[in-house]
Design a protein around this motif. Structure first.
Motif, mmCIF file in Angstrom:
data_model
loop_
_atom_site.group_PDB
_atom_site.id
_atom_site.type_symbol
_atom_site.label_atom_id
_atom_site.label_comp_id
_atom_site.label_asym_id
_atom_site.label_seq_id
_atom_site.Cartn_x
_atom_site.Cartn_y
_atom_site.Cartn_z
ATOM 1 N N SER B 175 -28.936 45.771 -42.267
ATOM 2 C CA SER B 175 -29.203 44.785 -42.984
ATOM 3 C C SER B 175 -30.780 44.079 -43.045
ATOM 4 O O SER B 175 -31.440 43.498 -43.940
ATOM 5 N N MET B 335 -23.869 38.213 -41.361
ATOM 6 C CA MET B 335 -24.060 38.841 -42.409
ATOM 7 C C MET B 335 -24.566 37.954 -43.540
ATOM 8 O O MET B 335 -25.330 38.112 -44.372
ATOM 9 N N TRP B 339 -28.009 38.631 -45.659
ATOM 10 C CA TRP B 339 -27.909 39.019 -47.080
ATOM 11 C C TRP B 339 -28.094 37.682 -48.089
ATOM 12 O O TRP B 339 -28.574 37.827 -49.121
#
Lengths: 219, 405
Positions: B175, B335, B339
């Motif tokens: 990521s 996350m 993102w």
């Protein structure tokens, strides 16, 4: 700036004094009722206090004490009583330092010092015999090669009253509840609730603190 | 290209390359030892502790003592481990950590048109082990390989905690590599070259910021945002706190290296701290002008490495400071940050800089461009927010929970 305040906290901490004691070089003061390795005490005239009654061995939950009593030789008695403990062994691989032996002893013969730093390297050294446990002619514990005694630490030796004294019970305040011992004489009674609350904790004052504690609280 | 490697190859050229390789290798090993010591000391300071102080003066040799200990410890092999991969994984971690540092220029004469060329024993060369034309892409490629080291270590251990750790590691590193790559693209856009030497050379010029004449470091020519994103993504990429979910002791023991012991564990440990140093060096190269800095006294050449390491040191301090201060992120927070914030922001900033560049080259109307940027930016942010909130509502509905917002 809620997110960044934490960074300032850790940054400030860098310049503060350390709370860690550099242990092997410097010992922190120990609590007055700490249970360490045992000593066998003697009276002021040099007689041994142990009468070989084996109560300590009987009460020991770890079964680490081995005592045998014998009749005192009439011409050269070892203890003031009828009998004396001619064998006295404590196995420190088993001892849990619960102090029940000290509670059980009718003559204040066995007490605990404040020493817990004794790292023996074989099983034979782990079993302390009567000769090793007995205090010397000044009433001080013997310093065995594998034990880490520091200056003034043996002053904390007599622990009997610290374990069993009736601190806080007003009825016994100022009443001497123990017999005299070699090197110290009859120690003053505990002050109980009227005792000064704070004992100095600065490790540099350890020896003085020890003396002060002995006098103020009647040790 | 390194002038050393153009023209005819002589024994002297080979000797210089070997010398650079050996010096870099030894330097990195010593630097890692000092870094581990520095981290332990600094974090003790921040926690009111003393830290290692028995091995050598101020505990300087503590890492060395630990290393010796690792060599003599038993090398345990889990019964269910896939031994081939289990043995391979530490090397997949450590070798990229070493190789990445090769592309970092640690000094050189960047003033004027010299482009960092210095003369060692009569040979013209750069003060970096290699300057491949793909330059900074090599860094991205090698850090991707390092992910395999972590992933395969967890997978091949044949144990649950390492597997969980490596699943986390893979998701996290993949990521954040996207955000990392996009900010690197911003720097490449400004420089017009992938070569690290060219990137440093481009930052050696001076530019005017708010009326002050300052070196044109990408830190401000790219507008600070890519730098911040890069530092955050780099911290996550290094598995450093507050992004150390990969090795969260409280949850999954040691993560991917739970089953590793002895020298194999030491290799992971070494790689981890070496990556901290290399990543700091990459940050300095990309955003802070590498070895750029004023000459105070003595020869010019001496001051390149001094300024370079002074800057690197600031980042090492920063990473330890992060560790001392910030609590660990939760996995969904990690996350979300990657993102929903860093990647869109990095992408948007890249497009913004590209737009500004083209507008300047084509001499478009400044106000029209600014208005367009604001409108498109607002629409993009709105769309992203809408997508995120729609997804959250649908997820909540699927779980039978109502969302109030």
């Amino acid at each position: 700036m809620g997110y960044l305040e934490g960074f300032w906290v850790t940054f400030k901490k860098m310049w503060e004094d350390r709370v860690t004691a550099p242990y092997p070089e410097q010992k922190a003061p120990k609590p007055v009722r700490l249970h360490g390795r045992h000593v066998l005490n003697r009276y002021e005239d040099g007689m041994e206090k142990c009468i070989g009654c084996e109560l300590c061995a009987g009460v020991c939950p770890a079964k680490c004490i081995y005592v045998r009593g014998a009749d005192n030789p009439p011409d050269d008695p070892v203890s003031p009583g009828e009998r004396w403990g001619f064998i006295y062994e404590i196995n420190y691989l088993r001892c849990i330092h619960c102090d029940l032996c000290v509670e059980a002893c009718p003559t204040e013969a066995i007490t605990e010092s404040k020493l817990f730093e004794f790292s023996f390297t074989n099983r034979q050294d782990a079993i302390y015999t009567r000769d090793e446990l007995l205090v010397d002619d000044e009433g001080m514990p013997q310093k065995l090669p594998w034990e880490d005694w520091r200056e003034g630490e043996d002053l904390f030796t007599s622990a009997w009253m610290r374990a069993t004294a009736s601190s806080g019970n007003a009825a016994y305040e100022g009443v001497t509840a123990w017999s005299g011992e070699l090197g110290y004489g009859v120690r003053a009674p505990e002050l109980g609730q009227s005792a000064p609350e704070a004992v100095p904790v600065d490790p540099t004052d350890e020896a003085e603190a020890a003396d002060a504690a002995h006098e103020d609280t009647g040790h | 290209m390194d002038p050393l490697l153009t023209g005819e190859l002589t024994a002297g050229d080979v000797g210089i390359v070997l010398l650079k390789v050996v010096v870099t290798f030894v330097f990195l090993l010593v630097a890692v030892m000092l870094m581990i010591w520095f981290e332990r000391k600094l974090i003790s300071d921040m926690q009111n502790r003393i830290g290692p102080d028995l091995a050598g003066p101020w505990g300087l040799f503590q890492t060395f003592a630990d290393g010796v200990k690792f060599f003599f410890k038993e090398d345990l092999k889990p019964l269910r481990a896939d031994m081939g991969v289990f043995r391979l994984a530490p090397y997949l971690s450590i070798i990229p950590a070493f190789v990445v540092f090769c592309i970092v220029p640690i000094g050189g004469n960047f003033v004027g048109d010299d482009a960092g060329v210095v003369s060692i024993f009569g040979h013209d060369t750069f003060l970096q082990v290699a300057d491949p034309p793909i330059g900074i892409l090599l860094f991205l490629a090698l850090s991707s390989i390092a992910v395999y080291g972590v992933m395969l270590a967890g997978w091949s251990s044949g144990s649950k905690y390492p597997l969980l750790g490596s699943v986390r590691a893979t998701a996290q590193m993949v990521s954040y590599e996207a955000a990392l790559g996009l900010t690197v693209a911003t720097v490449i856009l400004l420089t017009g070259s992938l070569s690290t030497n060219a990137i440093v050379d481009a930052q050696a010029a001076t530019t005017s910021v708010l009326g002050f004449e300052v070196p044109s470091w990408n830190l401000w020519t790219a507008g600070v945002v890519p730098f911040v994103i890069f530092v955050l993504a780099a911290t996550a990429e290094l598995n450093r706190p507050p992004f150390d979910l990969v090795e969260a002791e409280q949850e999954i023991v040691g993560g991917f290296h739970t089953e590793y012991s002895s020298i194999r564990f030491a290799l992971f440990f070494l790689a981890e701290f070496m990556n901290v140093i290399t990543m700091s060096a990459i940050i300095v190269t990309l955003f802070l002008g590498g070895p750029a800095g004023p000459t105070l006294f003595g020869p010019d050449l001496m001051w390149g490495p001094i300024w370079f390491f002074a800057k690197v040191f600031c980042f090492l301090f920063m990473f330890v400071w992060f560790r001392a201060t910030l609590p660990r992120f939760r996995y969904d927070q990690l996350m979300d940050l990657g993102w929903k914030l860093l990647i869109p922001l990095a992408l948007g900033w890249l497009l913004l800089l590209a737009t500004i560049r083209i507008a300047r080259d084509e001499e478009w109307n400044q106000f029209a461009v600014a208005a367009g940027v604001v409108v498109i930016g607002a629409v993009a942010v709105g769309l992203l927010q809408r997508a995120i909130s729609t997804a959250r509502k649908e997820r909540a509905a699927a779980n039978g929970v109502e969302v109030f917002d």
